[in-house]
Scaffold this motif. Structure first.
Motif: not given
Length: 119
Positions: A54-59, A46-47, A9-13
């Protein structure tokens, strides 16, 4: 701590630096426990809008193995903070389970007491 960031996603970048700083800040005292983190941000709908960030964190951890936590919220920052805090709580809980000497103490006392009665 090594933090990898992934997003299409360009906004997330735009949040790349924020996500990396937040992850390093959250795990600053547990860097030895979690040397690598992967943060992925995606827009589910999407828009169209709505609760879709959504945020996914992998540790990757030696204590708990690989921990994957996902969070969905209205905005990127809330989803990121929720996922990071849940991952941190899980890692701390796993580390405390492995280092909890109180759980072992009653068993050791019971075994010693049983051996004394036999002998």
């Amino acid at each position: 701590m090594q933090v990898l960031f992934k997003s299409r996603d360009p906004q997330a970048d735009e949040l790349r630096d924020v996500a990396q700083r937040r992850a390093r800040f959250v795990f600053r005292r547990l860097g030895w426990l979690a040397p690598k983190a992967i943060v992925q941000l995606s827009d589910v709908n999407g828009p169209r809008g709505g609760v879709d960030k959504r945020c996914q964190v992998e540790i990757r951890s030696g204590v708990a193995g690989t921990v994957v936590v996902a969070s969905v919220a209205h905005d990127w920052r809330t989803a990121l903070d929720n996922a990071l805090s849940r991952a941190l709580r899980f890692l701390v809980r796993q580390w405390r389970r492995g280092n909890d000497k109180r759980a072992l103490r009653p068993r050791a006392i019971f075994l010693n007491h049983a051996e004394e009665q036999r002998g």
